[in-house]
Write a protein that holds these residues in place. Sequence first.
Motif, PDB file in Angstrom:
ATOM      1  N   ARG B 116       0.837  -1.287   0.067  1.00 14.36           N
ATOM      2  CA  ARG B 116      -0.182   0.070   0.010  1.00 14.36           C
ATOM      3  C   ARG B 116       0.899   1.209   0.148  1.00 14.36           C
ATOM      4  O   ARG B 116       1.786   1.256   0.810  1.00 14.36           O
ATOM      5  CB  ARG B 116      -1.064   0.069   1.397  1.00 14.36           C
ATOM      6  N   VAL B 118       1.022   4.987   0.909  1.00 15.91           N
ATOM      7  CA  VAL B 118       0.019   5.889   1.824  1.00 15.91           C
ATOM      8  C   VAL B 118       0.698   7.447   1.469  1.00 15.91           C
ATOM      9  O   VAL B 118       1.908   7.614   1.800  1.00 15.91           O
ATOM     10  CB  VAL B 118       0.426   5.592   3.210  1.00 15.91           C
ATOM     11  N   GLU B 121      -1.095  13.170   2.340  1.00 17.29           N
ATOM     12  CA  GLU B 121      -2.459  14.043   2.256  1.00 17.29           C
ATOM     13  C   GLU B 121      -3.413  13.202   2.926  1.00 17.29           C
ATOM     14  O   GLU B 121      -4.381  13.871   3.163  1.00 17.29           O
ATOM     15  CB  GLU B 121      -2.684  14.332   0.797  1.00 17.29           C
ATOM     16  N   GLY B 122      -3.413  11.800   2.896  1.00 10.47           N
ATOM     17  CA  GLY B 122      -4.311  11.037   3.334  1.00 10.47           C
ATOM     18  C   GLY B 122      -4.923   9.958   2.618  1.00 10.47           C
ATOM     19  O   GLY B 122      -5.571   9.081   3.300  1.00 10.47           O
ATOM     20  N   TRP B 123      -4.620   9.955   1.257  1.00  8.42           N
ATOM     21  CA  TRP B 123      -5.216   8.973   0.358  1.00  8.42           C
ATOM     22  C   TRP B 123      -4.103   7.524   0.577  1.00  8.42           C
ATOM     23  O   TRP B 123      -2.904   7.964   0.794  1.00  8.42           O
ATOM     24  CB  TRP B 123      -5.503   9.460  -0.987  1.00  8.42           C
ATOM     25  N   SER B 124      -4.523   6.436   0.092  1.00  6.58           N
ATOM     26  CA  SER B 124      -3.827   5.454   0.191  1.00  6.58           C
ATOM     27  C   SER B 124      -4.287   4.511  -1.148  1.00  6.58           C
ATOM     28  O   SER B 124      -5.659   4.579  -1.559  1.00  6.58           O
ATOM     29  CB  SER B 124      -4.057   4.467   1.461  1.00  6.58           C
TER      30      SER B 124
END
Lengths: 225, 232
Positions: B116, B118, B121-124
């Motif tokens: 993953r 990551v 900014e917070g999106w993954s």
Amino acid sequence: MSAVEPTLEVQTHALPARISHWLMALAVVIMIGSGWRIYDSEPIFGFLRFPYAMTLGGDVGAALARNNDPGVAGALLWHFAGMWLLAGAYLVFMAWGIFTGHFRRDFLPVGPVSFLRDFIAAARFRLEHRLGEYNAVQRVFYWGVLALVALMIVSGIAIWKPVQSYPLEVVFGGFQGARVVHFLGMAAIVGFMVVHVALVVLVPKTFVAMTLGRATQRPHTEPGA
Amino acid sequence: MNRRGLLRSGFSLGTLGLLGGCNLTDNETVQEVLTGVSRFNDRVQAAIFRQGALAPEFPEAAAVKDFRYNAWYGPDQAPVLSATDYRLNLAGKIANKQSWTVEQLHAMPQVSQVTRHVCVEGWSMIGKWNGTPLREFLLRVGADTTARYVGFECADGYYEGLDMPTAMHPQTLMAFGLSDQVLPAKYGFPFKIRVPTKLGFKNPKYVTTLFVTNQEPRGFWTDRGYNWFSGI
């Protein structure tokens, strides 16, 4: 003139409790202000963005001109500095409350029956806010917000370290789940703060007690105050 | 509770909100303190980093085929490097500094990982990458792995660096492929450094120079105020 003077209501707060309370309050404001700007860089809910004027992280125009970055770097610096202040103040507050018996004396007992009774009274503006003694609604709210801060710290670790603390995020339903929990916890804390500050404005002596350590007032005699 | 009280509390909350909007952050002393804490956080993160702790790997079905493009420039401005003319230059504390061609790079043994990405900014996003562990490459070229850092310079003007423990982490790859295809130009052909234990911006693309050093390499976004270690 009545023959018997009513006893004064007294509220006292010990110095460690006051210091950790105010540091925690400062940390929460820092975390929320910077957290809102971090949220804005990748909103969880498309319809919700926080106005930049209400967020923490420096001048957006200047950051854009300087670094082509909408001030997220500044917000992140605040957030990952504020976390130490929050965790430290929270630990001191909790340790003090538990080991001095403050929580046991002032936040207990509390149960669903007394909570419902006081909650209904409060909703009908019939609940007295007595200085120095917490009603059941207050007790539940204080336990609740202390639990929420713990939830924010744990979900925050899951977001900060999703590899190093992988089992944690699984508890929250994955990395994005942890972000949602972190957001909802923030919303609940903001809700607490609105009620908390409103009540302090209504009973200003509580502010005096939390700042200077001691406050007194005559009991309210007017009904439904 | 009365109406005036409610109004007053509303007013004080508004004031609280205004405090957050001021330019406190741009104050020089505040900047120094915040940067100081960020450097402290670098040390904390390096201390809790465990080379044996693997990033979670996901089933292949979880990998996104159309991976999110991310850079400060549009995909049409992404550099297109020639498979024949490209050279990877080596510098610093490396015994064999001979440069590498794409063909030579692709000839190294490769592994695949579904991990993953990551973003800060917070999106993954989960993707499937193929490549050679950076560790294998560093050992093969005789890099001094007792040095503290590995640095990267990139064809798009980007630059980044990793601490040696992360560079030697078994999942840190020189990724030559994404979604079972040769890494497309917009994702960093001929390779990107894929680091599943770091935030996305610590995964440089279009690497043209790799160097080993004891001096902390600068980072493109670190120079713009982001945390240097940025481990996850």
